[in-house]
Write a protein that holds these residues in place. Sequence first.
Motif, PDB file in Angstrom:
ATOM      1  N   ARG A 154       0.853  -1.182   0.000  1.00  0.00           N
ATOM      2  CA  ARG A 154       0.000   0.000   0.000  1.00  0.00           C
ATOM      3  C   ARG A 154       0.887   1.228   0.000  1.00  0.00           C
ATOM      4  N   ARG A 155       0.476   2.227  -0.725  1.00  0.00           N
ATOM      5  CA  ARG A 155       1.209   3.484  -0.683  1.00  0.00           C
ATOM      6  C   ARG A 155       0.900   4.180   0.627  1.00  0.00           C
ATOM      7  N   PRO A 156       1.926   4.625   1.343  1.00  0.00           N
ATOM      8  CA  PRO A 156       1.674   5.289   2.624  1.00  0.00           C
ATOM      9  C   PRO A 156       0.802   6.535   2.436  1.00  0.00           C
ATOM     10  N   SER A 157      -0.153   6.710   3.347  1.00  0.00           N
ATOM     11  CA  SER A 157      -1.049   7.853   3.258  1.00  0.00           C
ATOM     12  C   SER A 157      -0.364   9.150   3.673  1.00  0.00           C
ATOM     13  N   ARG A 158       0.677   9.031   4.474  1.00  0.00           N
ATOM     14  CA  ARG A 158       1.448  10.208   4.891  1.00  0.00           C
ATOM     15  C   ARG A 158       2.897   9.762   5.102  1.00  0.00           C
ATOM     16  N   PRO A 159       3.827  10.658   4.872  1.00  0.00           N
ATOM     17  CA  PRO A 159       5.237  10.277   5.033  1.00  0.00           C
ATOM     18  C   PRO A 159       5.610  10.126   6.508  1.00  0.00           C
ATOM     19  N   GLY A 160       6.698   9.414   6.738  1.00  0.00           N
ATOM     20  CA  GLY A 160       7.219   9.289   8.094  1.00  0.00           C
ATOM     21  C   GLY A 160       6.766   8.060   8.852  1.00  0.00           C
ATOM     22  N   GLY A 161       6.080   7.150   8.191  1.00  0.00           N
ATOM     23  CA  GLY A 161       5.662   5.922   8.856  1.00  0.00           C
ATOM     24  C   GLY A 161       6.842   4.996   9.069  1.00  0.00           C
ATOM     25  N   PRO A 162       6.688   4.018   9.928  1.00  0.00           N
ATOM     26  CA  PRO A 162       7.798   3.098  10.187  1.00  0.00           C
ATOM     27  C   PRO A 162       8.069   2.194   8.987  1.00  0.00           C
TER      28      PRO A 162
END
Length: 182
Positions: A154-162
Amino acid sequence: MTSSREDRLPLLGEDDREAAVRRLQEAYASEHLSHEEMDLRLGQALAARTREELATATASLPEPAKAPETTATIAAAAGRIRRGGAWRVPRFLKVHSAFGKVRLDLSRAVFEHGAVDIELQLGSGGARITVPRDAVVDVEGLSTGWKDLRYKPRRPSRPGGPEIRVTGAVGYGRLKIRHARR
């Protein structure tokens, strides 16, 4: 000439002295020591020749904070392994199960590191890992035996996820990885 007692005491190394100076600085920064006491104890630490003299300079200081654990192992021969809710995820997590189901819910977990490595060693029985919505998952280092991996990137919905890297081996069970909905 030194006394025979001083000859028996081990001399300090620079690492010991530097650690004591850091402890004194941390105690001063957290207001456990006044400026005058800091100067006095710092002079004692720098002039110390033995561990005993150094211990006098750091007496009554709070213990240094321990670094958070970076590796943890969860293992079971049979039965279920479950982790969920707000739990702290170490930098390296090893999960070993000969028989049984594994359920890791990382959706509300506390990540102290930007990247987490999960090593799976599973015999038979399935595993399900729920990752945060904005996590980036890498499964390149994982080998599956009997059944294929079920994971839809899945493409991350917001940057900075683990970033979660899953490695290891899954024998006779299926591994399902999914992103949390919330």
